[in-house]
Design a protein around this motif. Structure first.
Motif, PDB file in Angstrom:
ATOM      1  N   MET A  38       0.833  -1.201   0.000  1.00 56.77           N
ATOM      2  CA  MET A  38       0.000   0.000   0.000  1.00 56.77           C
ATOM      3  C   MET A  38       0.870   1.255   0.000  1.00 56.77           C
ATOM      4  N   LEU A  39       1.863   1.277   0.875  1.00 51.91           N
ATOM      5  CA  LEU A  39       2.745   2.438   0.967  1.00 51.91           C
ATOM      6  C   LEU A  39       3.536   2.628  -0.330  1.00 51.91           C
ATOM      7  N   GLU A  40       3.947   1.516  -0.933  1.00 54.76           N
ATOM      8  CA  GLU A  40       4.645   1.597  -2.216  1.00 54.76           C
ATOM      9  C   GLU A  40       3.719   2.177  -3.280  1.00 54.76           C
ATOM     10  N   GLY A  41       2.459   1.735  -3.260  1.00 54.83           N
ATOM     11  CA  GLY A  41       1.494   2.238  -4.231  1.00 54.83           C
ATOM     12  C   GLY A  41       1.287   3.729  -4.116  1.00 54.83           C
ATOM     13  N   VAL A  42       1.202   4.222  -2.882  1.00 58.86           N
ATOM     14  CA  VAL A  42       1.051   5.667  -2.665  1.00 58.86           C
ATOM     15  C   VAL A  42       2.269   6.405  -3.203  1.00 58.86           C
ATOM     16  N   GLU A  43       3.443   5.890  -2.883  1.00 62.32           N
ATOM     17  CA  GLU A  43       4.687   6.565  -3.273  1.00 62.32           C
ATOM     18  C   GLU A  43       4.851   6.640  -4.787  1.00 62.32           C
ATOM     19  N   TYR A  44       4.442   5.587  -5.477  1.00 55.53           N
ATOM     20  CA  TYR A  44       4.675   5.534  -6.911  1.00 55.53           C
ATOM     21  C   TYR A  44       3.423   5.829  -7.733  1.00 55.53           C
ATOM     22  N   SER A  45       2.482   6.551  -7.152  1.00 54.64           N
ATOM     23  CA  SER A  45       1.311   7.043  -7.874  1.00 54.64           C
ATOM     24  C   SER A  45       1.378   8.560  -7.952  1.00 54.64           C
ATOM     25  N   HIS A  46       0.959   9.116  -9.072  1.00 54.59           N
ATOM     26  CA  HIS A  46       1.019  10.564  -9.255  1.00 54.59           C
ATOM     27  C   HIS A  46      -0.075  11.284  -8.465  1.00 54.59           C
ATOM     28  N   TYR A  47      -1.261  10.690  -8.406  1.00 61.22           N
ATOM     29  CA  TYR A  47      -2.391  11.325  -7.722  1.00 61.22           C
ATOM     30  C   TYR A  47      -2.978  10.364  -6.705  1.00 61.22           C
ATOM     31  N   PHE A  48      -3.351  10.920  -5.573  1.00 63.58           N
ATOM     32  CA  PHE A  48      -3.941  10.135  -4.489  1.00 63.58           C
ATOM     33  C   PHE A  48      -5.422  10.480  -4.419  1.00 63.58           C
ATOM     34  N   VAL A  49      -6.282   9.513  -4.763  1.00 60.53           N
ATOM     35  CA  VAL A  49      -7.725   9.722  -4.739  1.00 60.53           C
ATOM     36  C   VAL A  49      -8.270   9.203  -3.414  1.00 60.53           C
ATOM     37  N   CYS A  50      -8.722  10.128  -2.595  1.00 61.61           N
ATOM     38  CA  CYS A  50      -9.266   9.793  -1.275  1.00 61.61           C
ATOM     39  C   CYS A  50     -10.785   9.731  -1.394  1.00 61.61           C
ATOM     40  N   ILE A  51     -11.350   8.530  -1.257  1.00 62.52           N
ATOM     41  CA  ILE A  51     -12.794   8.348  -1.373  1.00 62.52           C
ATOM     42  C   ILE A  51     -13.399   8.314   0.027  1.00 62.52           C
ATOM     43  N   LEU A  52     -13.946   9.446   0.432  1.00 66.78           N
ATOM     44  CA  LEU A  52     -14.535   9.538   1.774  1.00 66.78           C
ATOM     45  C   LEU A  52     -15.789   8.684   1.874  1.00 66.78           C
ATOM     46  N   SER A  53     -15.955   8.073   3.017  1.00 65.00           N
ATOM     47  CA  SER A  53     -17.168   7.344   3.361  1.00 65.00           C
ATOM     48  C   SER A  53     -17.330   7.506   4.876  1.00 65.00           C
ATOM     49  N   PRO A  54     -18.488   7.145   5.435  1.00 57.95           N
ATOM     50  CA  PRO A  54     -18.723   7.410   6.862  1.00 57.95           C
ATOM     51  C   PRO A  54     -17.635   6.902   7.802  1.00 57.95           C
ATOM     52  N   GLU A  55     -17.035   5.743   7.494  1.00 50.89           N
ATOM     53  CA  GLU A  55     -16.041   5.165   8.398  1.00 50.89           C
ATOM     54  C   GLU A  55     -14.622   5.219   7.835  1.00 50.89           C
ATOM     55  N   TYR A  56     -14.401   6.106   6.862  1.00 51.54           N
ATOM     56  CA  TYR A  56     -13.061   6.184   6.262  1.00 51.54           C
ATOM     57  C   TYR A  56     -11.992   6.448   7.321  1.00 51.54           C
ATOM     58  N   PHE A  57     -12.253   7.413   8.207  1.00 50.46           N
ATOM     59  CA  PHE A  57     -11.241   7.794   9.196  1.00 50.46           C
ATOM     60  C   PHE A  57     -11.164   6.817  10.370  1.00 50.46           C
ATOM     61  N   ALA A  58     -12.015   5.780  10.342  1.00 51.44           N
ATOM     62  CA  ALA A  58     -11.935   4.734  11.358  1.00 51.44           C
ATOM     63  C   ALA A  58     -11.074   3.567  10.880  1.00 51.44           C
ATOM     64  N   SER A  59     -10.618   3.650   9.638  1.00 47.29           N
ATOM     65  CA  SER A  59      -9.802   2.584   9.064  1.00 47.29           C
ATOM     66  C   SER A  59      -8.323   2.892   9.242  1.00 47.29           C
ATOM     67  N   ASP A  60      -7.616   2.007   9.895  1.00 45.24           N
ATOM     68  CA  ASP A  60      -6.171   2.192  10.085  1.00 45.24           C
ATOM     69  C   ASP A  60      -5.441   2.220   8.745  1.00 45.24           C
ATOM     70  N   TYR A  61      -5.909   1.402   7.803  1.00 39.87           N
ATOM     71  CA  TYR A  61      -5.262   1.369   6.490  1.00 39.87           C
ATOM     72  C   TYR A  61      -5.450   2.695   5.753  1.00 39.87           C
ATOM     73  N   CYS A  62      -6.671   3.222   5.783  1.00 44.22           N
ATOM     74  CA  CYS A  62      -6.932   4.495   5.105  1.00 44.22           C
ATOM     75  C   CYS A  62      -6.104   5.620   5.725  1.00 44.22           C
ATOM     76  N   LEU A  63      -6.036   5.635   7.054  1.00 45.76           N
ATOM     77  CA  LEU A  63      -5.244   6.661   7.731  1.00 45.76           C
ATOM     78  C   LEU A  63      -3.773   6.549   7.354  1.00 45.76           C
ATOM     79  N   MET A  64      -3.278   5.328   7.295  1.00 44.60           N
ATOM     80  CA  MET A  64      -1.879   5.113   6.928  1.00 44.60           C
ATOM     81  C   MET A  64      -1.615   5.617   5.505  1.00 44.60           C
ATOM     82  N   GLU A  65      -2.506   5.290   4.588  1.00 42.25           N
ATOM     83  CA  GLU A  65      -2.335   5.708   3.196  1.00 42.25           C
ATOM     84  C   GLU A  65      -2.377   7.224   3.064  1.00 42.25           C
ATOM     85  N   LEU A  66      -3.349   7.847   3.714  1.00 37.82           N
ATOM     86  CA  LEU A  66      -3.501   9.298   3.610  1.00 37.82           C
ATOM     87  C   LEU A  66      -2.322  10.023   4.244  1.00 37.82           C
ATOM     88  N   ARG A  67      -1.869   9.559   5.380  1.00 34.90           N
ATOM     89  CA  ARG A  67      -0.714  10.188   6.022  1.00 34.90           C
ATOM     90  C   ARG A  67       0.533  10.084   5.137  1.00 34.90           C
TER      91      ARG A  67
END
Length: 230
Positions: A52-81
Protein backbone atom coordinates in the motif's frame (compact mmCIF):
# COMPACT_ATOMS: atom_id res chain seq x y z
CA UNK A 1 12.29 -5.17 -6.39
CA UNK A 2 8.73 -3.75 -6.69
CA UNK A 3 6.06 -5.49 -4.65
CA UNK A 4 3.59 -5.12 -7.52
CA UNK A 5 4.05 -4.81 -11.26
CA UNK A 6 2.47 -2.07 -13.34
CA UNK A 7 3.87 0.97 -11.59
CA UNK A 8 4.32 3.81 -11.49
CA UNK A 9 0.57 4.48 -11.49
CA UNK A 10 -1.45 7.52 -12.45
CA UNK A 11 -3.93 7.16 -9.58
CA UNK A 12 -4.00 5.49 -6.16
CA UNK A 13 -7.54 4.82 -4.90
CA UNK A 14 -7.79 5.00 -1.11
CA UNK A 15 -11.12 3.74 0.22
CA UNK A 16 -12.79 1.64 2.89
CA UNK A 17 -13.55 -1.63 1.13
CA UNK A 18 -16.71 -2.48 3.07
CA UNK A 19 -18.31 0.88 2.21
CA UNK A 20 -17.05 1.94 -1.21
CA UNK A 21 -15.40 -1.17 -2.61
CA UNK A 22 -17.81 -1.58 -5.53
CA UNK A 23 -17.71 2.12 -6.38
CA UNK A 24 -13.92 2.20 -6.29
CA UNK A 25 -13.77 -0.82 -8.62
CA UNK A 26 -16.11 0.87 -11.12
CA UNK A 27 -14.14 4.15 -11.01
CA UNK A 28 -10.92 2.16 -11.45
CA UNK A 29 -12.31 0.42 -14.51
CA UNK A 30 -13.50 3.69 -16.04
CA UNK A 31 -10.13 5.35 -15.47
CA UNK A 32 -8.35 2.39 -17.03
CA UNK A 33 -10.66 2.63 -20.04
CA UNK A 34 -9.41 6.21 -20.39
CA UNK A 35 -5.87 4.85 -20.64
CA UNK A 36 -4.90 5.53 -17.00
CA UNK A 37 -3.05 3.19 -14.66
CA UNK A 38 -4.63 2.71 -11.25
CA UNK A 39 -3.47 1.18 -7.97
CA UNK A 40 -6.46 -0.53 -6.37
CA UNK A 41 -5.88 -3.08 -3.63
CA UNK A 42 -8.18 -5.80 -4.99
CA UNK A 43 -6.34 -5.71 -8.33
CA UNK A 44 -2.88 -6.11 -6.83
CA UNK A 45 -1.03 -9.41 -6.33
CA UNK A 46 0.34 -7.99 -3.08
CA UNK A 47 -1.83 -5.67 -1.01
CA UNK A 48 -0.14 -5.80 2.38
CA UNK A 49 0.79 -2.58 4.19
CA UNK A 50 4.20 -2.34 2.52
CA UNK A 51 2.56 -2.68 -0.90
CA UNK A 52 0.00 0.00 0.00
CA UNK A 53 2.74 2.44 0.97
CA UNK A 54 4.64 1.60 -2.22
CA UNK A 55 1.49 2.24 -4.23
CA UNK A 56 1.05 5.67 -2.67
CA UNK A 57 4.69 6.56 -3.27
CA UNK A 58 4.67 5.53 -6.91
CA UNK A 59 1.31 7.04 -7.87
CA UNK A 60 1.02 10.56 -9.26
CA UNK A 61 -2.39 11.32 -7.72
CA UNK A 62 -3.94 10.13 -4.49
CA UNK A 63 -7.72 9.72 -4.74
CA UNK A 64 -9.27 9.79 -1.28
CA UNK A 65 -12.79 8.35 -1.37
CA UNK A 66 -14.54 9.54 1.77
CA UNK A 67 -17.17 7.34 3.36
CA UNK A 68 -18.72 7.41 6.86
CA UNK A 69 -16.04 5.16 8.40
CA UNK A 70 -13.06 6.18 6.26
CA UNK A 71 -11.24 7.79 9.20
CA UNK A 72 -11.94 4.73 11.36
CA UNK A 73 -9.80 2.58 9.06
CA UNK A 74 -6.17 2.19 10.09
CA UNK A 75 -5.26 1.37 6.49
CA UNK A 76 -6.93 4.49 5.11
CA UNK A 77 -5.24 6.66 7.73
CA UNK A 78 -1.88 5.11 6.93
CA UNK A 79 -2.33 5.71 3.20
CA UNK A 80 -3.50 9.30 3.61
CA UNK A 81 -0.71 10.19 6.02
CA UNK A 82 1.84 8.77 3.60
CA UNK A 83 0.35 10.75 0.73
CA UNK A 84 0.53 13.98 2.71
CA UNK A 85 4.07 13.18 3.86
CA UNK A 86 5.11 12.76 0.22
CA UNK A 87 3.15 15.91 -0.76
CA UNK A 88 1.10 14.00 -3.27
CA UNK A 89 -1.66 15.76 -5.21
CA UNK A 90 -4.89 14.89 -3.41
CA UNK A 91 -8.16 14.34 -5.24
CA UNK A 92 -10.87 14.30 -2.59
CA UNK A 93 -14.09 12.44 -3.43
CA UNK A 94 -17.08 11.20 -1.48
CA UNK A 95 -19.68 8.49 -1.77
CA UNK A 96 -23.31 9.16 -2.58
CA UNK A 97 -25.73 10.23 0.14
CA UNK A 98 -23.11 11.13 2.72
CA UNK A 99 -22.44 14.22 4.80
CA UNK A 100 -18.92 15.31 3.85
CA UNK A 101 -18.71 17.81 6.70
CA UNK A 102 -19.65 15.18 9.28
CA UNK A 103 -17.06 12.76 7.89
CA UNK A 104 -14.32 15.39 7.94
CA UNK A 105 -15.09 16.24 11.57
CA UNK A 106 -14.04 12.67 12.42
CA UNK A 107 -10.59 13.18 10.89
CA UNK A 108 -7.63 13.14 13.29
CA UNK A 109 -6.15 16.57 13.95
CA UNK A 110 -3.15 15.97 11.70
CA UNK A 111 -5.45 15.13 8.77
CA UNK A 112 -7.96 17.95 9.10
CA UNK A 113 -6.27 19.90 6.32
CA UNK A 114 -7.70 17.40 3.84
CA UNK A 115 -10.90 19.43 4.16
CA UNK A 116 -9.36 22.31 2.23
CA UNK A 117 -9.93 20.32 -0.95
CA UNK A 118 -13.33 20.52 -2.65
CA UNK A 119 -14.81 17.03 -2.64
CA UNK A 120 -16.09 15.41 -5.85
CA UNK A 121 -19.36 13.53 -5.65
CA UNK A 122 -18.92 10.00 -7.00
CA UNK A 123 -22.18 8.90 -8.58
CA UNK A 124 -21.55 5.26 -9.44
CA UNK A 125 -25.14 3.97 -9.65
CA UNK A 126 -25.57 5.13 -13.27
CA UNK A 127 -22.94 4.79 -16.03
CA UNK A 128 -23.61 8.26 -17.43
CA UNK A 129 -23.37 10.01 -14.07
CA UNK A 130 -20.31 7.92 -13.21
CA UNK A 131 -18.64 9.15 -16.41
CA UNK A 132 -19.19 12.72 -15.22
CA UNK A 133 -17.56 11.81 -11.88
CA UNK A 134 -14.53 10.39 -13.71
CA UNK A 135 -14.42 13.53 -15.86
CA UNK A 136 -14.14 15.61 -12.68
CA UNK A 137 -11.34 13.41 -11.31
CA UNK A 138 -9.37 13.86 -14.53
CA UNK A 139 -10.07 17.59 -14.56
CA UNK A 140 -8.86 17.86 -10.95
CA UNK A 141 -5.72 16.07 -12.08
CA UNK A 142 -5.30 18.75 -14.73
CA UNK A 143 -6.13 16.55 -17.68
CA UNK A 144 -8.72 16.74 -20.42
CA UNK A 145 -11.76 14.71 -19.51
CA UNK A 146 -12.42 13.83 -23.12
CA UNK A 147 -16.11 14.77 -23.07
CA UNK A 148 -18.23 13.28 -25.87
CA UNK A 149 -18.51 15.66 -28.86
CA UNK A 150 -22.25 16.11 -28.42
CA UNK A 151 -21.84 17.17 -24.80
CA UNK A 152 -18.81 19.34 -25.59
CA UNK A 153 -20.74 21.23 -28.25
CA UNK A 154 -23.71 21.69 -25.92
CA UNK A 155 -21.49 23.08 -23.17
CA UNK A 156 -19.75 25.39 -25.64
CA UNK A 157 -23.15 26.71 -26.65
CA UNK A 158 -23.84 27.51 -23.00
CA UNK A 159 -20.55 29.42 -22.70
CA UNK A 160 -21.39 31.50 -25.76
CA UNK A 161 -24.93 32.18 -24.59
CA UNK A 162 -25.26 35.63 -23.06
CA UNK A 163 -28.17 34.59 -20.86
CA UNK A 164 -27.32 33.59 -17.27
CA UNK A 165 -27.32 29.86 -16.60
CA UNK A 166 -30.59 28.90 -14.88
CA UNK A 167 -30.48 27.58 -11.35
CA UNK A 168 -31.55 24.02 -10.58
CA UNK A 169 -34.78 25.39 -9.13
CA UNK A 170 -35.51 27.34 -12.32
CA UNK A 171 -34.83 24.33 -14.50
CA UNK A 172 -37.02 22.09 -12.34
CA UNK A 173 -39.80 24.68 -12.32
CA UNK A 174 -39.72 25.05 -16.10
CA UNK A 175 -40.01 21.30 -16.64
CA UNK A 176 -42.61 20.68 -13.96
CA UNK A 177 -45.08 23.05 -15.61
CA UNK A 178 -44.39 21.76 -19.12
CA UNK A 179 -42.14 24.66 -20.15
CA UNK A 180 -39.46 24.49 -22.81
CA UNK A 181 -36.64 22.23 -21.68
CA UNK A 182 -33.12 23.22 -22.75
CA UNK A 183 -30.80 20.41 -21.66
CA UNK A 184 -27.37 22.04 -22.06
CA UNK A 185 -27.60 24.47 -19.10
CA UNK A 186 -28.74 21.66 -16.82
CA UNK A 187 -25.90 19.42 -17.97
CA UNK A 188 -23.51 22.30 -17.29
CA UNK A 189 -24.79 22.37 -13.71
CA UNK A 190 -23.79 18.71 -13.39
CA UNK A 191 -20.19 19.93 -13.75
CA UNK A 192 -20.59 22.50 -10.97
CA UNK A 193 -17.77 22.61 -8.43
CA UNK A 194 -20.45 23.07 -5.77
CA UNK A 195 -21.37 19.52 -4.81
CA UNK A 196 -24.87 20.37 -3.58
CA UNK A 197 -25.68 21.98 -6.93
CA UNK A 198 -24.26 19.02 -8.87
CA UNK A 199 -26.20 16.52 -6.74
CA UNK A 200 -29.50 18.35 -7.16
CA UNK A 201 -28.90 18.75 -10.89
CA UNK A 202 -28.23 15.02 -11.16
CA UNK A 203 -31.53 14.32 -9.42
CA UNK A 204 -33.37 16.61 -11.85
CA UNK A 205 -31.75 14.88 -14.83
CA UNK A 206 -32.71 11.47 -13.46
CA UNK A 207 -36.31 12.59 -12.89
CA UNK A 208 -36.50 13.94 -16.43
CA UNK A 209 -34.97 10.80 -17.88
CA UNK A 210 -37.87 8.88 -16.37
CA UNK A 211 -40.51 11.22 -17.78
CA UNK A 212 -41.85 11.66 -21.30
CA UNK A 213 -40.07 10.42 -24.43
CA UNK A 214 -39.02 13.85 -25.71
CA UNK A 215 -37.24 14.66 -22.46
CA UNK A 216 -35.45 11.31 -22.61
CA UNK A 217 -34.20 12.03 -26.13
CA UNK A 218 -32.96 15.50 -25.14
CA UNK A 219 -31.14 14.18 -22.09
CA UNK A 220 -29.52 11.39 -24.10
CA UNK A 221 -28.25 13.89 -26.69
CA UNK A 222 -27.13 16.43 -24.10
CA UNK A 223 -25.33 14.23 -21.62
CA UNK A 224 -24.76 10.88 -23.22
CA UNK A 225 -26.95 9.19 -20.59
CA UNK A 226 -29.21 6.47 -21.90
CA UNK A 227 -32.92 7.06 -21.23
CA UNK A 228 -33.96 5.29 -18.04
CA UNK A 229 -36.65 2.65 -18.34
CA UNK A 230 -39.27 2.79 -15.60
Amino acid sequence: MPLNTGGPWDFFLSHKQSETGRGAALICRDLEQRGKTVWLDVNMDNCDTSAMLEGVEYSHYFVCILSPEYFASDYCLMELRRALELEKSIVLCHAERMDVGAALRLAPDDLRLIGRHTSILLVVSDPGFRRLSVDKILQRAGESAGSPPALASQLQQVKLDTRPTPTVEEMLASTSVGGNFEPAPLVALLHSTEDETAERAAKVVEDLARSDDSARVEIAHASGIEPLVT
